[in-house]
Write an enzyme that holds these catalytic residues in place. Structure first.
Site, PDB file in Angstrom:
ATOM      1  N   ARG A 223       0.842  -1.192   0.000  1.00  0.00           N
ATOM      2  CA  ARG A 223       0.000   0.000   0.000  1.00  0.00           C
ATOM      3  C   ARG A 223       0.882   1.249   0.000  1.00  0.00           C
ATOM      4  NH1 ARG A 223      -3.555  -2.663  -1.525  1.00  0.00           N
ATOM      5  NH2 ARG A 223      -5.614  -3.031  -0.615  1.00  0.00           N
ATOM      6  N   HIS A 271      -0.857   0.155  -9.561  1.00  0.00           N
ATOM      7  CA  HIS A 271      -1.592  -0.722  -8.635  1.00  0.00           C
ATOM      8  C   HIS A 271      -2.193  -1.927  -9.378  1.00  0.00           C
ATOM      9  CE1 HIS A 271      -3.842  -0.829  -4.543  1.00  0.00           C
ATOM     10  NE2 HIS A 271      -3.754  -2.052  -5.056  1.00  0.00           N
TER      11      HIS A 271
END
Ligand code: NDP
Ligand code: OXD
Length: 308
Positions: A223, A271
């Protein structure tokens, strides 16, 4: 008949979810997030704060991803309701493929060759081989454990840091603050696969990077929460880090004006490290609902006590 309220992929994504669930769980009625306010189950990535708490019939929440921080950042999310992390078998395999690609990209100078190609420059250079590069993985959970196995099979010496012992054959394990320091001191390539918790916020910042041997490499596929991007860019500029691959950012999308986009030692990916298909994810949810409806406990569950 049970109902499943879906917020993942917008209206276009919903049409696809509906098609898969109609085949995989014919007894389940799927509802689009904008069209209903209550259901037995919810499949969500980042629901508006308060929406889940306002669903009186809700029996189980399914995260649309393995990381459920988009759900738990809602101060009102209903903690008494089971929250299942999206972990079909293909998720860890895809993550291992991504990290395997990133590791080879780093040791083979993929970013350097892309820049050379852009200026039509034919310049060869030496590169290390996997057995020369000691890998340290922060987090040996669903993703990290598979990544550790795959990198080891590729020839990298692999170490891992986790809260609890795993006993993984061929993987040197470290725990606690002292264990992290010991691992970092011998890590040539650091890989972050930690969950987003209070303890891991901005862990990839200058004090940690300074504990790595000079010219170490970094991969973050967890993250953006974990990284202090200016510190990583500064470490790349100073040579403390030789190269990095980052898949995650805070905020996302990475703003167009970020210096990360053009940094010559940094590869940015949007991502995409592990995104199982909607079909795989629908099959996982259908299977977990069947477990629930036959009196079992779905898995893996988010643990509110540990925060992941
Ligand atoms: P898990 O919860 O399965 O694993 C987390 C690991 O981190 C565990 O080994 C845990 O230890 C360890 N850990 C947690 N806190 C600490 C701590 N304070 N000190 C040491 N170790 C700690 O997570 P996943 O493997 O499912 O996911 C890993 C990360 O990858 C998450 O951030 C997730 O959001 C992200 N992700 C990113 C994707 C992408 O496409 N970029 C796709 C999928 C996931 P223990 O085992 O002892 O509990
Ligand atoms: C996930 C993700 O957590 O895609 O699954 O980031």
């Amino acid at each position: 008949m049970s109902t499943l309220l879906i917020k993942s992929g917008g209206a276009a994504g919903f049409v696809e979810w509906q098609r898969h669930f109609a085949e995989l769980a014919p007894g389940l009625t799927t509802l689009f997030w904008d069209d209903a306010t209550d259901a037995d189950y919810a499949l969500v990535w980042d629901p508006e704060p308060g929406r889940l708490a306002a669903m009186p019939s809700l029996r189980c929440i399914f995260g649309a991803g393995a990381g459920v921080d988009g759900i738990t950042r809602d101060p009102d999310w209903p903690r008494h309701i089971p929250l299942v992390r999206m972990t079909p078998a293909g998720a860890a395999q895809r993550m291992a493929e991504y990290v395997g690609w990133a590791a080879l990209h780093l040791i083979r100078g993929g970013r350097r060759m892309a820049l050379q190609q852009a200026r039509a420059a034919w310049e060869d250079f030496e590169h290390p081989s996997a057995p020369d590069i000691r890998v340290g993985i922060m987090g040996l959970g669903v993703m990290g454990a598979r990544v550790a196995q795959v990198l080891r099979a590729m020839g990298f010496p692999v170490m891992g840091w986790s809260r609890s012992a795993k006993g993984m054959p061929g993987i040197a394990e470290f725990h606690g603050d002292a264990g992290l320091a010991a691992m970092l001191a011998q890590t040539d390539m650091l890989i972050c696969l930690l969950p987003a918790t209070a303890a891991t916020r901005r862990i990839l910042s200058a004090p940690l990077l300074a504990q790595l041997p000079r010219s170490a490499m970094l991969i973050n596929a967890a993250r953006g929460w974990h990284q202090e991007l200016p510190d990583i860019l500064a470490a790349l500029d100073s040579g403390q880090l030789s190269q990095a691959v980052l898949d995650v950012f805070d905020p996302e999308p990475l703003p167009a004006e970020s210096p990360a986009w053009a940094h010559p030692k940094l590869t940015v990916t949007p991502h995409v490290a592990s995104l199982p298909s909607r079909r795989e994810r629908a099959a996982f949810v259908a299977q977990q609902i069947a477990v629930l409806e036959s009196g079992g406990t779905p898995a893996p569950l988010y643990d509110p006590e540990h925060g992941y």
